[in-house]
Design an enzyme around this catalytic site. Structure first.
Site, PDB file in Angstrom:
ATOM      1  N   CYS A 134      56.449  26.003  37.590  1.00  0.00           N
ATOM      2  CA  CYS A 134      56.720  24.945  36.391  1.00  0.00           C
ATOM      3  C   CYS A 134      55.635  24.458  35.501  1.00  0.00           C
ATOM      4  CB  CYS A 134      57.507  23.753  37.116  1.00  0.00           C
ATOM      5  SG  CYS A 134      56.673  22.745  38.219  1.00  0.00           S
ATOM      6  N   ASN A 186      47.998  32.885  48.631  1.00  0.00           N
ATOM      7  CA  ASN A 186      47.225  31.936  48.044  1.00  0.00           C
ATOM      8  C   ASN A 186      48.310  30.705  48.094  1.00  0.00           C
ATOM      9  OD1 ASN A 186      48.541  34.004  46.362  1.00  0.00           O
ATOM     10  ND2 ASN A 186      48.483  32.374  44.763  1.00  0.00           N
ATOM     11  N   GLN A 227      41.473  34.307  49.029  1.00  0.00           N
ATOM     12  CA  GLN A 227      41.725  32.883  49.664  1.00  0.00           C
ATOM     13  C   GLN A 227      41.130  32.777  51.050  1.00  0.00           C
ATOM     14  OE1 GLN A 227      42.937  29.835  48.654  1.00  0.00           O
ATOM     15  NE2 GLN A 227      43.532  31.033  46.585  1.00  0.00           N
ATOM     16  N   SER A 283      36.012  35.837  45.341  1.00  0.00           N
ATOM     17  CA  SER A 283      35.763  35.083  44.284  1.00  0.00           C
ATOM     18  C   SER A 283      34.966  33.861  44.603  1.00  0.00           C
ATOM     19  CB  SER A 283      36.837  34.505  43.500  1.00  0.00           C
ATOM     20  OG  SER A 283      36.738  33.919  42.224  1.00  0.00           O
ATOM     21  N   THR A 333      25.547  42.653  31.071  1.00  0.00           N
ATOM     22  CA  THR A 333      24.502  42.217  31.775  1.00  0.00           C
ATOM     23  C   THR A 333      24.831  41.384  32.936  1.00  0.00           C
ATOM     24  OG1 THR A 333      23.424  42.287  29.791  1.00  0.00           O
ATOM     25  CG2 THR A 333      22.441  40.430  31.313  1.00  0.00           C
ATOM     26  N   GLY A 381      37.816  37.136  41.228  1.00  0.00           N
ATOM     27  CA  GLY A 381      38.955  38.122  42.174  1.00  0.00           C
ATOM     28  C   GLY A 381      39.831  38.814  41.096  1.00  0.00           C
TER      29      GLY A 381
END
Length: 393
Positions: free
Chosen positions: A326, A153, A181, A201, A239, A73
């Site tokens: 965090c 997301n 997502q 993705s 490739t 993604g």
């Protein structure tokens, strides 16, 4: 790995489906040819590559020659945004995006600003939704690209991408959506959306990591992203990752098969989590209550640090994530949670639980059995909580 662990971080990545893995394995050991080679082994790889392209294109409702395989993604987002920006620079230098995009979009746009491009970062409402009217109002005669994600997301909010697609088409502006997502979680049809580019993705829907795709509508003026070879019809050198591409094609077919039925089951478990957790004192849901991904639960727990929640859940055998940054070593809370108006101290206490096809009812029951106690324990150690309770006696 402890097989008894409860995995609730599917928005970060999913387990590769056994069926997907089985379909990939021959392309490591038997059908291992380079798809650019002209001998029989290479031709077999080429045939498998193009068959996979047709299968993915069928799911997205696009032409096979509009689909390009990438490493994931982030690469797809980079290619879409940079490729349009530089190919259309003579026509304009203005890009529109939102303040809650994935960093693959935001950091790319920030980099383009250093190259002389102008970027408008649209605000969102309290639920994390972009206004289509704001998108249209931001368009100028210099606008060349709109990039708005299909679903966030972190908080799972769905965006009005079909309406934005219509606006982009009316104004003859290219429209890209980061659907990383969304693909495999909700129906995605590039013709209905009206987008010119779409990123996805494989590892978000039980495919392998390191492989994704970028849909580019035929006729789109876009620069090549990687140089050094003629692969992907001269648009992306390197490739081809044949095992990964086979895995992607298999995973997207499995993910979208009986999607309505699977979505209903996951939504039911999602709603059970939301309903029970938001009954707890000083716990709020982040994102829209109904216009959200089926598998996403994001809450803020007042007077508790998100990192502490994650550590305690991990000790209890539950893998989750926080909307706070965090865990990356930053003291700053999530840009998404700040954008929806949460103050720093509440944004720091966020928790994301994300489900998948493999989530079971017993997993939900276990989370609900341990999380309230963890919250109580952490609040018992919080001076902020004690000060608040004293002040509100």
């Amino acid at each position: 790995m402890d097989l008894d662990r409860i995995y609730m971080d599917n928005a970060a990545t999913t387990a590769v489906s056994p069926v997907v893995l089985e379909k990939m394995l021959p392309f490591f050991t038997e059908l291992y040819g380079n798809a650019s080679s002209i001998h029989g082994t290479g031709r077999d790889a080429r045939k498998a590559l193009e068959d996979a392209r047709r299968r993915v294109a069928a799911v997205l409702n696009c032409k096979p020659n509009e689909l390009y395989f990438t490493s994931g993604g982030s690469e797809s987002d980079n290619w879409a945004i940079k490729g349009i920006a530089f190919a259309n620079r003579k026509r304009g230098n203005h890009i529109i995006t939102s303040s809650i995009e994935h960093h693959a979009v935001l950091h790319t746009c920030q980099w383009l600003e250093k190259q002389g491009f102008s970027v408008t970062y649209l605000p969102v409402d309290e639920f994390g939704r972009v206004s289509a009217k704001d998108v249209e109002a931001a368009i100028t005669d210099q606008t060349i690209l709109i990039s708005i994600m299909a679903a966030n997301n972190e908080i799972g909010t769905l965006q009005p991408i079909k309406e934005i697609g219509r606006i982009a088409k009316q104004h003859k502006v290219y429209f890209h959506t980061d659907a990383v997502q969304a693909v495999g979680a909700i129906p995605i049809d590039v013709q209905e959306i009206g987008c010119d580019m779409l990123s996805l993705s494989a590892h978000k829907f039980h495919g392998p990591k390191g492989v994704g795709a970028l849909y580019i509508r035929q006729g789109t003026r876009i620069d090549q992203f990687m140089h050094g070879g003629a692969q992907e019809r001269g648009k992306r050198a390197t490739t081809e990752n044949i095992p990964g591409i086979i895995g992607l094609a298999t995973a997207i077919e499995l993910a979208t098969e009986n999607l309505e039925e699977k979505s209903a089951r996951i939504c039911s478990m999602r709603d059970q989590l939301i309903d029970n957790l938001t009954k707890l004192p000083y716990v709020r849901l982040n994102g829209h209550r109904t216009e959200r991904l089926p598998n996403n639960v994001n809450i803020s727990v007042r007077f508790v640090e998100g990192e502490a929640l994650l550590l305690r859940l991990d000790l209890a055998g539950i893998a989750a994530s926080s909307g706070s940054a965090c865990t990356s070593g930053s003291l700053d809370p999530s840009h998404v949670l700040l954008a929806i108006g949460l103050p720093h101290e509440i944004a720091h206490g966020s928790l994301r639980l994300s489900l998948s096809d493999t989530t079971k009812q017993e997993d939900i029951d276990y989370v609900l059995s341990v999380l309230p106690g963890i919250i109580d324990d952490l609040r018992a150690m919080s001076p902020l909580y004690h000060d608040f309770m004293e002040a509100n006696k």
